[in-house]
Scaffold this motif. Structure first.
Motif, PDB file in Angstrom:
ATOM      1  N   ILE A 131      55.875  14.922 -14.822  1.00  0.00           N
ATOM      2  CA  ILE A 131      55.579  15.486 -16.138  1.00  0.00           C
ATOM      3  C   ILE A 131      56.200  14.624 -17.240  1.00  0.00           C
ATOM      4  O   ILE A 131      55.563  14.315 -18.252  1.00  0.00           O
ATOM      5  CB  ILE A 131      56.089  16.935 -16.231  1.00  0.00           C
ATOM      6  N   ASN A 132      57.449  14.241 -17.047  1.00  0.00           N
ATOM      7  CA  ASN A 132      58.132  13.418 -18.052  1.00  0.00           C
ATOM      8  C   ASN A 132      57.476  12.049 -18.195  1.00  0.00           C
ATOM      9  O   ASN A 132      57.308  11.543 -19.317  1.00  0.00           O
ATOM     10  CB  ASN A 132      59.603  13.261 -17.656  1.00  0.00           C
ATOM     11  N   TYR A 133      57.084  11.445 -17.088  1.00  0.00           N
ATOM     12  CA  TYR A 133      56.452  10.123 -17.104  1.00  0.00           C
ATOM     13  C   TYR A 133      55.062  10.179 -17.737  1.00  0.00           C
ATOM     14  O   TYR A 133      54.629   9.231 -18.401  1.00  0.00           O
ATOM     15  CB  TYR A 133      56.377   9.586 -15.675  1.00  0.00           C
ATOM     16  N   SER A 134      54.366  11.316 -17.543  1.00  0.00           N
ATOM     17  CA  SER A 134      53.000  11.438 -18.055  1.00  0.00           C
ATOM     18  C   SER A 134      52.950  11.713 -19.549  1.00  0.00           C
ATOM     19  O   SER A 134      51.874  11.661 -20.147  1.00  0.00           O
ATOM     20  CB  SER A 134      52.270  12.569 -17.313  1.00  0.00           C
ATOM     21  N   LYS A 135      54.098  12.010 -20.159  1.00  0.00           N
ATOM     22  CA  LYS A 135      54.094  12.305 -21.585  1.00  0.00           C
ATOM     23  C   LYS A 135      53.709  11.098 -22.426  1.00  0.00           C
ATOM     24  O   LYS A 135      53.051  11.229 -23.455  1.00  0.00           O
ATOM     25  CB  LYS A 135      55.482  12.815 -22.006  1.00  0.00           C
TER      26      LYS A 135
END
Length: 293
Positions: free
Chosen positions: A81-85
């Motif tokens: 989730i953090n990387y996809s932001k």
């Protein structure tokens, strides 16, 4: 699962940084100097593309620092989730070979169009920022962060000069000249010289223009080249101003006594201003003497 500060992750990121630097240096050179990439260059480019794809998988398995808890987060779902932001989409844009995909639908004889498409590869430059933006890791590698910052700034200036040199030659190509009858390449008889000599001449012109030296042995011969000279001089003033500021900062950090003295003097000047002390210092204080008491 990788830790962002592990030795393996640092080596991997520095390897990618070296490949990105190679890519962003070679691509403008091939475009500006009208050089068709050879077999080796194409093989290296595909290797970089594959490694960038692997880097996306590595980032999905690399912990990150949670801003709320200031601890490493190893949960794969939260990592994804953090990387996809943000960074996932930047890495995808840097990985997709747009020039090869679009080039497959463009006539191979239309080499000028393919050259322009290759500019999209410069998106990889953003990955350099991501790798070197983590100051803590750089401080662990380099003993003097201020000196490292100065070296990075100097390299950035040289890279700006490299980009401008490639573009200065690119505007002399037949596809870019337009209605201009002469160019600096023809004026100074560089059209029959090898590519490397033309590049050195272009880089030489850019550097002496950025430093406002201007020997006059190479200069713009048409309106487009003169406009480019103006842009180069303005850019040179900015980058060398940044260099002077960085050197001053480095000197202050290397001499803590001089820095402390300067801070104390600044505080003293503020005190004098707040107390409305005259600059000449005359008549500031007249003690009252009582006689006979």
């Amino acid at each position: 699962m990788f830790s962002p500060n592990s030795n393996y992750k640092i080596v991997w990121d520095l390897t990618l940084a070296a490949l990105v630097i190679y890519s962003i240096v070679v691509i403008p050179y091939n475009i500006g100097m009208a050089v068709n990439p050879g077999v080796v260059s194409q093989a290296v480019d595909w290797l970089i593309t594959v490694l960038f794809g692997v880097d996306i998988l590595v980032n999905f398995n690399t912990a990150y620092v949670d801003e709320a808890t200031e601890k490493l987060e190893f949960n794969r779902t939260l990592i994804a989730i953090n990387y996809s932001k943000f960074w996932l989409w930047v890495d995808i844009l840097a990985t997709i070979p747009f020039d090869s995909i679009i080039g497959a639908f463009v006539d191979a004889s239309n080499f000028s169009t393919i050259r322009v498409i290759r500019v999209l590869r410069l998106v990889r430059l953003v990955k350099i920022y991501r790798i070197f933006a983590e100051d803590e890791r750089m401080e662990n590698i380099f003993a003097n962060p201020a000196l490292f910052s100065l070296v990075v700034l100097i390299l950035q200036i040289f890279y700006v000069a490299h980009i401008f040199a490639c573009f200065f030659h690119y505007i002399t190509l037949d596809t870019a000249v337009g209605n201009f009858t002469t160019t600096w390449v023809k004026k100074f008889e560089f059209d029959d010289k090898p590519v490397n000599e033309r590049y050195v001449a272009s880089l030489y012109y850019v550097i002496i223009t950025m430093t406002t030296v201007g020997y006059g042995d190479i200069y713009g011969t048409n309106q487009l080249e003169r406009f480019f000279a103006i842009l180069t001089m303005l850019t040179g003033g900015v980058v060398f101003g940044a260099l002077v500021g960085r050197v001053t900062s480095l000197i202050d950090k290397r001499n803590p006594q001089a820095k402390a003295f300067k801070e104390r003097m600044d505080e003293f000047k503020c005190f004098l201003t707040e107390c409305h002390i005259p600059k000449d210092g005359i008549g500031i204080y007249k003690p009252t003497v009582s006689i006979g008491r």
